[in-house]
Design an enzyme around this catalytic site. Structure first.
Site, PDB file in Angstrom:
ATOM      1  N   LYS A 136      34.146  44.106  50.540  1.00  0.00           N
ATOM      2  CA  LYS A 136      35.282  44.728  51.251  1.00  0.00           C
ATOM      3  C   LYS A 136      34.915  46.164  51.639  1.00  0.00           C
ATOM      4  O   LYS A 136      33.751  46.450  51.884  1.00  0.00           O
ATOM      5  CB  LYS A 136      36.549  44.676  50.401  1.00  0.00           C
ATOM      6  N   SER A 163      40.153  35.784  42.908  1.00  0.00           N
ATOM      7  CA  SER A 163      40.063  36.161  41.492  1.00  0.00           C
ATOM      8  C   SER A 163      39.061  35.325  40.695  1.00  0.00           C
ATOM      9  O   SER A 163      39.283  35.054  39.513  1.00  0.00           O
ATOM     10  CB  SER A 163      41.455  36.140  40.850  1.00  0.00           C
ATOM     11  N   ASN A 206      31.979  39.432  48.678  1.00  0.00           N
ATOM     12  CA  ASN A 206      32.638  40.275  49.682  1.00  0.00           C
ATOM     13  C   ASN A 206      32.928  41.643  49.067  1.00  0.00           C
ATOM     14  O   ASN A 206      33.819  41.765  48.233  1.00  0.00           O
ATOM     15  CB  ASN A 206      33.935  39.585  50.122  1.00  0.00           C
ATOM     16  N   HIS A 216      39.096  36.630  57.252  1.00  0.00           N
ATOM     17  CA  HIS A 216      39.567  36.974  55.902  1.00  0.00           C
ATOM     18  C   HIS A 216      41.055  37.321  55.969  1.00  0.00           C
ATOM     19  O   HIS A 216      41.524  37.896  56.949  1.00  0.00           O
ATOM     20  CB  HIS A 216      38.755  38.152  55.355  1.00  0.00           C
ATOM     21  N   GLU A 243      42.715  39.584  54.724  1.00  0.00           N
ATOM     22  CA  GLU A 243      43.002  41.014  54.952  1.00  0.00           C
ATOM     23  C   GLU A 243      42.879  41.354  56.434  1.00  0.00           C
ATOM     24  O   GLU A 243      43.627  42.181  56.953  1.00  0.00           O
ATOM     25  CB  GLU A 243      42.057  41.873  54.083  1.00  0.00           C
ATOM     26  N   GLU A 272      40.883  30.454  50.512  1.00  0.00           N
ATOM     27  CA  GLU A 272      41.275  31.584  49.674  1.00  0.00           C
ATOM     28  C   GLU A 272      42.796  31.740  49.712  1.00  0.00           C
ATOM     29  O   GLU A 272      43.340  32.353  50.647  1.00  0.00           O
ATOM     30  CB  GLU A 272      40.652  32.870  50.205  1.00  0.00           C
ATOM     31  N   GLY A 312      42.434  39.234  44.772  1.00  0.00           N
ATOM     32  CA  GLY A 312      42.556  40.570  44.198  1.00  0.00           C
ATOM     33  C   GLY A 312      43.722  40.729  43.243  1.00  0.00           C
ATOM     34  O   GLY A 312      44.086  41.844  42.884  1.00  0.00           O
TER      35      GLY A 312
HETATM   36  C1  PEP Z   1      37.963  38.063  48.625  1.00  0.00           C
HETATM   37  O1  PEP Z   1      38.018  39.225  48.976  1.00  0.00           O
HETATM   38  O2  PEP Z   1      37.590  37.209  49.424  1.00  0.00           O
HETATM   39  C2  PEP Z   1      38.339  37.706  47.254  1.00  0.00           C
HETATM   40  C3  PEP Z   1      38.374  36.451  46.924  1.00  0.00           C
HETATM   41  O3  PEP Z   1      38.666  38.745  46.395  1.00  0.00           O
HETATM   42  P1  PEP Z   1      38.841  38.664  44.795  1.00  0.00           P
HETATM   43  O4  PEP Z   1      37.693  37.840  44.259  1.00  0.00           O
HETATM   44  O5  PEP Z   1      38.786  40.079  44.336  1.00  0.00           O
HETATM   45  O6  PEP Z   1      40.151  38.008  44.536  1.00  0.00           O
END
Ligand code: PEP
Length: 247
Positions: free
Chosen positions: A12, A210, A10, A94, A96, A164, A170
């Site tokens: 983003k 992460s 992703n 997601h 976000e 997630e 992040g």
């Molecule tokens: C994501 O945006 O779905 C995600 C898991 O981000 P990150 O790997 O940066 O934590």
């Protein structure tokens, strides 16, 4: 039951024409194992360019779609448009989008069903916030999110679930393999009890939050973790190690 490993990237709202070109070159240089599916999700504006540039083993996803095929919905794109552009996947729900764009569980369910009806496969994201984990209601939260998706979706064949935990996205704070496995096992059981044994056996459940080159192998060793949705590290060369994490 063998579920093919699945790695989503992703991007983003990151990148530029130049960076997208560099990432395509990087991705085209990775060897994708036969048991692994790789799908990357650039910002909407770059989706077509990335799709045109990538080798055929690597697929592209949008990061969002709407619940109408066309019309007066300024700023939105439809799954039918993705199909028209040869794009087979979309990331929906997601955290976000849920947080900043106020997407409800029901809207995520509706979007998922609408995209599937249009022939677009869905990476459906769920996950608890830190205060929900601390209140010991993680399973209730993910069950509520799954219920809204299951209420709208009749066939889970083209759905991949991404668990997630919001506190891990992040933040550099990855869930332990045991924490992730516990929720993944719960989700598989939830699918068995509320959808079907087939859906439980066949639906890929990804972990996201992460994930990086250093932690992917131990996570990939857990029986109910079928791959990853990767944010930050999908923009870096270590994404190649993550693609190989099940080997
Ligand atoms: C994501 O945006 O779905 C995600 C898991 O981000 P990150 O790997 O940066 O934590």
């Amino acid at each position: 039951m063998v579920r093919n490993f699945f790695i989503g990237g992703n991007w983003k709202m990151n990148g530029s024409v130049k960076q997208a070109k560099e990432l395509v070159e990087m991705l085209n240089g990775f060897e994708v194992p036969a048991n692994t599916e790789v799908v990357v999700a650039p910002p909407a504006l770059y989706v077509d360019r990335v799709n045109q540039g990538l080798k055929k083993e690597i697929k592209v996803a949008a990061q969002n779609t709407y619940i109408k095929a066309s019309g007066a919905y300024t700023g939105e794109i439809s799954p039918q448009m993705l199909k028209d552009m040869g794009v087979d996947w979309v990331v929906l729900g997601h955290s976000e989008r849920r947080e900043y764009f106020h997407e409800s569980d029901e809207l995520v369910g509706e979007k998922t069903a609408f995209a599937l009806d249009a022939g677009v496969s869905v990476i459906a994201c769920i996950g608890e916030k830190l205060e929900e984990r601390e209140a010991n209601i993680t399973n209730d939260v993910v069950a509520r999110q799954m219920k809204a998706i299951a209420a709208a979706v009749k066939d889970w064949t083209n759905v991949v679930v991404a668990y997630e935990p919001v506190w891990a996205i992040g933040t550099g704070k990855v869930a332990t393999p045991e924490q992730a496995q516990d929720v993944h096992a719960f989700l598989r059981q939830w699918l068995a009890e509320n959808v079907s044994q087939k859906a439980a056996d066949e639906t890929r459940i990804l972990y996201g939050g992460s994930v990086n080159g250093g932690n992917c192998k131990t996570l990939a060793g857990k029986p109910d973790i079928d791959g990853f949705l990767v944010g930050g590290a999908s923009l870096k060369p270590e994404f190649g190690e993550i693609i190989l994490s099940r080997q």
